[in-house]
Design a protein around this motif. Structure first.
Motif, PDB file in Angstrom:
ATOM      1  N   TYR A  63       0.843  -1.185   0.000  1.00 32.82           N
ATOM      2  CA  TYR A  63       0.000   0.000   0.000  1.00 32.82           C
ATOM      3  C   TYR A  63       0.885   1.243   0.000  1.00 32.82           C
ATOM      4  O   TYR A  63       2.069   1.177   0.323  1.00 32.82           O
ATOM      5  CB  TYR A  63      -0.895   0.029   1.248  1.00 32.82           C
ATOM      6  CG  TYR A  63      -1.783  -1.168   1.378  1.00 32.82           C
ATOM      7  CD1 TYR A  63      -3.077  -1.159   0.874  1.00 32.82           C
ATOM      8  CD2 TYR A  63      -1.322  -2.322   2.011  1.00 32.82           C
ATOM      9  CE1 TYR A  63      -3.898  -2.268   0.990  1.00 32.82           C
ATOM     10  CE2 TYR A  63      -2.126  -3.434   2.130  1.00 32.82           C
ATOM     11  CZ  TYR A  63      -3.412  -3.408   1.625  1.00 32.82           C
ATOM     12  OH  TYR A  63      -4.213  -4.514   1.727  1.00 32.82           O
ATOM     13  N   THR A  64       0.296   2.368  -0.331  1.00 32.27           N
ATOM     14  CA  THR A  64       0.994   3.644  -0.236  1.00 32.27           C
ATOM     15  C   THR A  64       0.421   4.428   0.929  1.00 32.27           C
ATOM     16  O   THR A  64      -0.799   4.640   1.011  1.00 32.27           O
ATOM     17  CB  THR A  64       0.856   4.462  -1.531  1.00 32.27           C
ATOM     18  OG1 THR A  64       1.414   3.719  -2.616  1.00 32.27           O
ATOM     19  CG2 THR A  64       1.593   5.787  -1.408  1.00 32.27           C
ATOM     20  N   SER A  65       1.289   4.855   1.851  1.00 30.14           N
ATOM     21  CA  SER A  65       0.860   5.619   3.011  1.00 30.14           C
ATOM     22  C   SER A  65       1.893   6.707   3.290  1.00 30.14           C
ATOM     23  O   SER A  65       3.093   6.409   3.394  1.00 30.14           O
ATOM     24  CB  SER A  65       0.713   4.703   4.227  1.00 30.14           C
ATOM     25  OG  SER A  65       0.280   5.418   5.361  1.00 30.14           O
ATOM     26  N   ASN A  66       1.437   7.935   3.408  1.00 28.61           N
ATOM     27  CA  ASN A  66       2.341   9.073   3.600  1.00 28.61           C
ATOM     28  C   ASN A  66       3.484   9.048   2.585  1.00 28.61           C
ATOM     29  O   ASN A  66       4.656   9.225   2.911  1.00 28.61           O
ATOM     30  CB  ASN A  66       2.899   9.075   5.038  1.00 28.61           C
ATOM     31  CG  ASN A  66       3.584  10.369   5.409  1.00 28.61           C
ATOM     32  OD1 ASN A  66       3.266  11.425   4.877  1.00 28.61           O
ATOM     33  ND2 ASN A  66       4.546  10.288   6.311  1.00 28.61           N
ATOM     34  N   ASN A  67       3.113   8.800   1.313  1.00 32.17           N
ATOM     35  CA  ASN A  67       4.055   8.788   0.181  1.00 32.17           C
ATOM     36  C   ASN A  67       5.127   7.710   0.300  1.00 32.17           C
ATOM     37  O   ASN A  67       6.217   7.854  -0.260  1.00 32.17           O
ATOM     38  CB  ASN A  67       4.712  10.163   0.014  1.00 32.17           C
ATOM     39  CG  ASN A  67       3.705  11.254  -0.276  1.00 32.17           C
ATOM     40  OD1 ASN A  67       2.829  11.096  -1.128  1.00 32.17           O
ATOM     41  ND2 ASN A  67       3.806  12.368   0.433  1.00 32.17           N
ATOM     42  N   GLN A  68       4.821   6.630   1.003  1.00 31.14           N
ATOM     43  CA  GLN A  68       5.766   5.514   1.132  1.00 31.14           C
ATOM     44  C   GLN A  68       5.064   4.204   0.790  1.00 31.14           C
ATOM     45  O   GLN A  68       3.886   4.024   1.126  1.00 31.14           O
ATOM     46  CB  GLN A  68       6.291   5.416   2.570  1.00 31.14           C
ATOM     47  CG  GLN A  68       7.012   6.673   3.046  1.00 31.14           C
ATOM     48  CD  GLN A  68       7.109   6.701   4.560  1.00 31.14           C
ATOM     49  OE1 GLN A  68       8.043   6.149   5.134  1.00 31.14           O
ATOM     50  NE2 GLN A  68       6.143   7.333   5.207  1.00 31.14           N
ATOM     51  N   ASN A  69       5.782   3.311   0.167  1.00 33.82           N
ATOM     52  CA  ASN A  69       5.264   1.966  -0.070  1.00 33.82           C
ATOM     53  C   ASN A  69       5.489   1.121   1.181  1.00 33.82           C
ATOM     54  O   ASN A  69       6.607   1.080   1.714  1.00 33.82           O
ATOM     55  CB  ASN A  69       5.952   1.324  -1.272  1.00 33.82           C
ATOM     56  CG  ASN A  69       5.561   1.982  -2.582  1.00 33.82           C
ATOM     57  OD1 ASN A  69       4.461   2.518  -2.709  1.00 33.82           O
ATOM     58  ND2 ASN A  69       6.454   1.954  -3.556  1.00 33.82           N
TER      59      ASN A  69
END
Length: 286
Positions: A63-69
């Motif tokens: 997933y992508t969260s706060n521009n991180q994978n």
């Protein structure tokens, strides 16, 4: 005339008996719903719907969260200290001082843990639910395992491992996986700490990572003839993208200490002040 009266009495007795029997049968056949009688208690099911933003949370998926994978390979969290609040403001606690009867572990690897049934809830209309993420300090000790053997076993078995031995208490959350395109590992464990030596000193609490969450219901949960189901969303996008914006680099990926644990605790369970919901919200009441 005397003869007629005697005959009338003899006829009246069986007729009265028949009428009484018929009335009794009718009363027995009537269900509570037909008589508008509400049972004094019923069950309430809490269903935990684990998501990342608007996507269902699945182990092994990126997933992508706060521009991180980020990829979750293990997600577990303790729920305890549950109370339901009626529309008149009266609070109904559910075994808040008994971990065996009032606490559970939600484990993403085991779908059976997504539903937790609260039994014998008093009839009424409920507008709010309160719950704890973790275990309150009064009950948070592994040294007290004889008092709550069921919960101790649940949190200590191999597929759970929610004992935080160095703190003599329970892990409240255990979240592990990979980030940076699955090239780096992260390990996030939270739980309350102690200040002194486990082996030699009396227990002195350190950082309290327990969080009390307060959630309003979108519609009243009506308990009585009905046994409602409340869907509680746990949004793990908040892990990195909550009140605190967290980037997985440096020392952050291994969160087992108080210095970098509290910002994540506040994201997941709220800070208890400005944010009393954390990653949780109520999706629906059925």
């Amino acid at each position: 005339n005397l003869k007629t009266m005697k005959s009338f009495k003899l006829m009246a007795i069986p007729a009265l008996a028949f009428a009484m029997t018929l009335t009794a049968c009718r009363n027995n056949d009537d269900a509570p719903e037909k008589n508008n009688v509400t049972p004094e208690k019923n069950n309430v099911t809490l269903h935990f719907d684990n998501v990342v933003g608007n996507q269902a949370l699945e182990l092994g998926k990126t997933y992508t969260s706060n521009n991180q994978n980020i990829t979750f390979n293990e997600v577990k969290y303790v729920i305890s200290n549950i109370s339901l609040v009626k529309t008149d403001g009266k609070e109904v606690p559910y075994n808040i001082d008994n971990l065996d009867k009032g606490a559970t572990v939600v484990n993403l690897a085991d779908a059976k843990t997504f539903d937790y049934i609260l039994t014998d809830i008093p009839a009424g209309n409920y507008k709010e639910i309160k719950l704890g993420l973790g275990v309150k300090k009064e009950l948070n000790t592994l040294l007290d395992q004889e008092k709550f053997p069921k919960f101790f076993k649940l949190t200590g078995k191999n597929e759970t491992k929610m004992h935080w031995e160095w703190g003599t208490g329970y892990r409240f959350t255990k979240i592990e996986g990979k980030y940076d395109n699955n090239t780096e590992d992260f390990s996030i464990h939270t739980g309350s700490t102690r200040k002194n030596n486990i082996e030699t000193d009396p227990f002195v609490p350190g950082v309290d990572a327990f969080r009390e969450v307060t959630l309003s219901l979108p519609s009243n949960a009506v308990v009585g003839t009905k046994a409602p189901k409340i869907t509680i969303k746990a949004d793990f996008d908040k892990l990195l993208n909550g009140t605190n914006k967290i980037t997985l680099l440096g020392n952050i990926p291994n969160v087992h200490n108080t210095n970098n644990m509290i910002p994540i605790v506040d994201n997941l369970g709220g800070d208890g002040k400005d944010n009393k919901t954390g990653m949780f919200s109520v999706g629906k009441v059925e």
